[in-house]
Design an enzyme around this catalytic site. Structure first.
Site, short mmCIF file in Angstrom:
data_model
loop_
_atom_site.label_atom_id
_atom_site.label_comp_id
_atom_site.label_asym_id
_atom_site.label_seq_id
_atom_site.Cartn_x
_atom_site.Cartn_y
_atom_site.Cartn_z
N TYR A 261 0.82 -1.21 0.00
CA TYR A 261 0.00 0.00 0.00
C TYR A 261 0.86 1.27 0.00
CZ TYR A 261 -3.29 3.49 1.83
OH TYR A 261 -4.05 4.61 2.02
N ASN B 101 7.58 -2.14 2.88
CA ASN B 101 6.59 -1.12 3.24
C ASN B 101 5.95 -1.48 4.58
OD1 ASN B 101 4.89 1.21 2.50
ND2 ASN B 101 3.24 -0.30 2.35
N SER C 34 3.05 -3.47 4.36
CA SER C 34 3.27 -4.86 3.99
C SER C 34 4.67 -5.03 3.42
CB SER C 34 2.24 -5.31 2.95
OG SER C 34 0.93 -5.14 3.41
N SER D 13 -0.32 -6.00 8.26
CA SER D 13 0.76 -6.20 7.29
C SER D 13 0.52 -7.44 6.44
CB SER D 13 2.11 -6.33 8.02
OG SER D 13 3.18 -6.24 7.13
N GLY D 14 0.64 -7.28 5.12
CA GLY D 14 0.61 -8.41 4.22
C GLY D 14 2.02 -8.86 3.92
#
Length: 361
Positions: free
Chosen positions: A138, A210, A240, A278-279
């Site tokens: 993102y 990120n 993420s 968070s991914g």
């Protein structure tokens, strides 16, 4: 604007032996391209900007052999993110397409554009359909993410521009609008060369970085974030990380999944705990066994390292992940984005002072 330097150039004593470019492109055949989109300033006007985004493309066997699959495996530490195509990778043990990485709301665009690129080149995927790998993080703190500025043409340009050799890092490609530990960050990469079972192999890691809370930021064991608290934009854990691990070591799909599961250990060295927002999704592939993967049927003959011989690749994954994250920050300049939001660069001079104080230099 001063010239940014990577960690090794600054004297940070990262462990392990890096390849020539200290990047994922040290793995023979791997190519990387990117398109960076930066325009506008001032208040956010959805659809107009400011724009701080882009797309990164990774071709495991390069453009000339984009039709040849690779053995692959993936792992998700925390699933608040997206990486398309991984259901088929889990089923088949193969990566059959290039990889694209961009912002969250452009992930579908780059996925579909990859199919267009493959069809346009007459490449195909070895079957009548394609399930490309497209991943995202993102960038809405700095970018007009709902303006949908990344197009199919940008994606195709990134794929067409993919090359070997040294790669740009920091605020480029899909990493253009990203932050890490509340410093400006983006793309980072590192590699390791290891000798195993009479062979010499290369492993490279690429991250679109990120994530992270400033207070948790750690460099080679030094709690740097606790001493560098000024200029925070997010002020919280958000974001993420996508990591791609490439190697020319002959590994099977289940072994590559094991490599992908070591990425979080490298991330943890930088301080993160993998928060809910968070991914954290990781993919590992091997460029070995090209002849076998060129065939779609019949009896295939492959080589693979024994499980007892892959500890050095685990170590290489952890070390290269840690270094790639740090370099994604060190190579990024301060950026002003939407509404004047400012992501400050990691101050290298202050970091080096801390590293010296803690006896790491």
């Amino acid at each position: 604007m001063t010239q940014r330097k990577r960690g090794r150039a600054l004297g940070l004593p990262f462990p392990g032996t890096a390849g020539l470019w200290n990047a994922i492109t040290d793995v023979p055949g791997v190519e990387l391209g990117e398109v960076t989109l930066i325009s506008g300033e001032g208040p956010l006007r959805p659809g107009h900007g400011p724009v701080r985004t882009g797309v990164t493309a990774i071709l495991p066997r390069g453009k000339a052999k984009a039709h040849v699959p690779c053995a692959a495996g993936y792992y998700s530490l925390n699933g608040n993110g997206e990486m398309t195509g991984v259901v088929w990778i889990e089923e088949s043990g193969e990566l059959q397409t290039p990889i694209t990485i961009t912002n969250t709301h452009s992930c579908g665009v780059t996925r579909d554009a990859t199919i267009r690129w493959l069809v346009g080149r007459g490449v195909g995927t070895g079957q009548d359909w394609g399930l490309p790998v497209a991943a995202e993080t993102y960038d809405g703190d700095l970018n007009d993410i709902n303006g949908f500025h990344v197009t199919a043409e940008h994606t195709i340009a990134a794929l067409d521009s993919a090359r070997s050799g040294p790669i740009p890092m920091g605020s480029v490609g899909g990493g253009t609008g990203m932050l890490t530990y509340d410093f400006k960050a983006g793309n980072g990469s590192a590699s390791r060369v290891v000798d195993i079972a009479g062979g010499r192999y290369t492993l490279g890691v690429f991250v679109q970085s990120n994530f992270g809370r400033r207070e948790d930021f750690t460099v080679l064991g030094v709690p740097a974030g606790r001493h560098l608290l000024h200029g925070k934009l997010r002020g919280k854990e958000q974001g993420s990380v996508i990591a791609i691990v490439a190697t020319d070591a002959p590994l099977m799909a289940h072994q590559l999944k094991r490599l992908a599961r070591r990425v979080p250990l490298g991330l943890a060295r930088t301080g993160t705990v993998g928060n809910n927002s968070s991914g954290d999704i990781f993919l590992a592939f091997s460029t070995a066994n090209e002849q076998a993967f060129s065939l779609r049927s019949g009896l295939l003959h492959m080589e693979a390292l024994g499980n007892g011989d892959i500890d050095q690749l685990f170590t290489a994954t952890v070390e290269a992940t840690e270094e790639a994250v740090i370099d994604s920050m060190l190579m990024a300049d301060t950026m002003v984005g939407r509404d004047g939001n400012t992501a400050i660069a990691l101050p290298a001079d202050e970091l080096l002072t801390l590293m010296t104080r803690f006896g790491r230099m």
